[in-house]
Motif scaffolding. Structure first.
Motif, PDB file in Angstrom:
ATOM      1  N   THR A  70      31.783  37.005  32.733  1.00 41.61           N
ATOM      2  CA  THR A  70      32.478  38.214  32.269  1.00 41.61           C
ATOM      3  C   THR A  70      32.632  39.209  33.407  1.00 41.61           C
ATOM      4  OG1 THR A  70      30.386  39.028  31.378  1.00 41.61           O
ATOM      5  CG2 THR A  70      31.912  37.994  29.833  1.00 41.61           C
ATOM      6  N   GLY A  71      31.680  39.243  34.331  1.00 44.82           N
ATOM      7  CA  GLY A  71      31.815  40.139  35.490  1.00 44.82           C
ATOM      8  C   GLY A  71      33.054  39.798  36.298  1.00 44.82           C
ATOM      9  N   ASP A  72      33.268  38.491  36.547  1.00 38.30           N
ATOM     10  CA  ASP A  72      34.459  38.049  37.281  1.00 38.30           C
ATOM     11  C   ASP A  72      35.732  38.382  36.509  1.00 38.30           C
ATOM     12  OD1 ASP A  72      32.753  37.023  39.206  1.00 38.30           O
ATOM     13  OD2 ASP A  72      33.011  34.928  38.575  1.00 38.30           O
TER      14      ASP A  72
ATOM     15  N   HIS B  95      40.832  41.341  35.757  1.00 34.49           N
ATOM     16  CA  HIS B  95      41.752  42.115  34.919  1.00 34.49           C
ATOM     17  C   HIS B  95      41.924  43.555  35.424  1.00 34.49           C
ATOM     18  CE1 HIS B  95      42.817  39.322  31.661  1.00 34.49           C
ATOM     19  NE2 HIS B  95      41.649  38.763  31.932  1.00 34.49           N
ATOM     20  N   LEU B  96      40.849  44.141  35.911  1.00 37.99           N
ATOM     21  CA  LEU B  96      40.952  45.495  36.462  1.00 37.99           C
ATOM     22  C   LEU B  96      41.786  45.471  37.736  1.00 37.99           C
ATOM     23  CD1 LEU B  96      37.272  46.707  35.932  1.00 37.99           C
ATOM     24  CD2 LEU B  96      39.290  47.592  34.753  1.00 37.99           C
TER      25      LEU B  96
ATOM     26  N   GLU C  60      46.985  44.316  30.834  1.00 35.23           N
ATOM     27  CA  GLU C  60      46.817  45.176  29.655  1.00 35.23           C
ATOM     28  C   GLU C  60      45.348  45.254  29.252  1.00 35.23           C
ATOM     29  OE1 GLU C  60      49.029  47.283  28.250  1.00 35.23           O
ATOM     30  OE2 GLU C  60      50.241  46.622  29.946  1.00 35.23           O
ATOM     31  N   LEU C  61      44.660  44.100  29.284  1.00 31.91           N
ATOM     32  CA  LEU C  61      43.225  44.091  28.960  1.00 31.91           C
ATOM     33  C   LEU C  61      42.444  44.896  29.991  1.00 31.91           C
ATOM     34  CD1 LEU C  61      42.763  40.375  27.849  1.00 31.91           C
ATOM     35  CD2 LEU C  61      42.423  42.393  26.410  1.00 31.91           C
ATOM     36  N   GLY C  62      42.836  44.783  31.247  1.00 31.69           N
ATOM     37  CA  GLY C  62      42.181  45.550  32.310  1.00 31.69           C
ATOM     38  C   GLY C  62      42.371  47.045  32.123  1.00 31.69           C
ATOM     39  N   LYS C  63      43.581  47.447  31.757  1.00 33.61           N
ATOM     40  CA  LYS C  63      43.858  48.875  31.518  1.00 33.61           C
ATOM     41  C   LYS C  63      43.053  49.395  30.338  1.00 33.61           C
ATOM     42  CE  LYS C  63      48.561  48.629  33.323  1.00 33.61           C
ATOM     43  NZ  LYS C  63      49.978  48.539  32.968  1.00 33.61           N
TER      44      LYS C  63
END
Length: 190
Positions: free
Chosen positions: A32-34, A39-40, A45-48
């Motif tokens: 999940t860290g990766d 995404h960031l 959209e998920l990153g935002k």
């Protein structure tokens, strides 16, 4: 498809063992860290959405994390399976992961938990801190907090998989290769 949740407290050796498991079984590493960094960094959209929560000082909700995991699974169709690292951290996440796996016509094969005594964990984390440069690995209070959070919040996930008959505990003290052999014995029974 072989899907493994590698589990254990900070300093148990998950990173070391996951590399060996990935190499031997040709699994896709799902951290999940990766996923957050991807995404960031890409501004998806998920990153935002994750950034919005993080900027407000809130934890990113499970639905956003599950969305990132779903995206990774959907975009890795030719894999032999996944090794989940750092996820699921809560029973709610484990339940959501089971639904996600069913949606993708697969399931979690099993959880492998590395069992290491608390004092040994603290020593390993301190040693890692000397070579990694991670400040949180050198702060006794932060080390204790990370272990406590694991015991309080994450350990119930093991019970969740144990009730499904998918839980295996491995002694995480010994040689790296010896521990890996024990892990392979479990995986080969999945």
């Amino acid at each position: 498809m072989l899907n493994i949740v590698l589990f254990g407290p900070p300093g148990a050796g998950k990173g070391t063992q996951s590399e060996k498991i990935i190499e031997k079984y040709q699994l896709t590493h799902l951290s999940t860290g990766d996923l957050f960094r991807k995404h960031l960094g890409e501004g998806t959209e998920l990153g935002k959405l994750a950034r919005k929560y993080m900027d407000q000082g809130h934890l990113v909700p499970d639905e956003v994390v599950i969305g990132m995991v779903d995206d990774k699974i959907a975009n890795t169709p030719d894999t032999k399976g996944f090794i989940f690292d750092g996820f699921p951290r809560t029973v709610a996440q484990a339940e959501a992961l089971d639904k996600l796996m069913q949606k993708n016509n697969t399931e979690i094969s099993g959880m492998i938990a590395l069992d290491v005594a608390e004092e040994e964990l603290k020593e390993r984390i301190r040693e890692r801190g000397k070579t990694s440069g991670r400040a949180d690995d050198q702060d006794e209070e932060k080390i204790a907090t990370r272990i406590k959070v694991y015991l309080d919040e994450t350990l119930p996930v093991a019970d969740y998989y144990e009730k499904q008959g998918k839980f295996s505990k491995i002694n995480g003290i010994g040689t790296i290769d010896g521990i890996f052999e024990d892990i392979c014995t479990v995986i080969d029974r999945f």
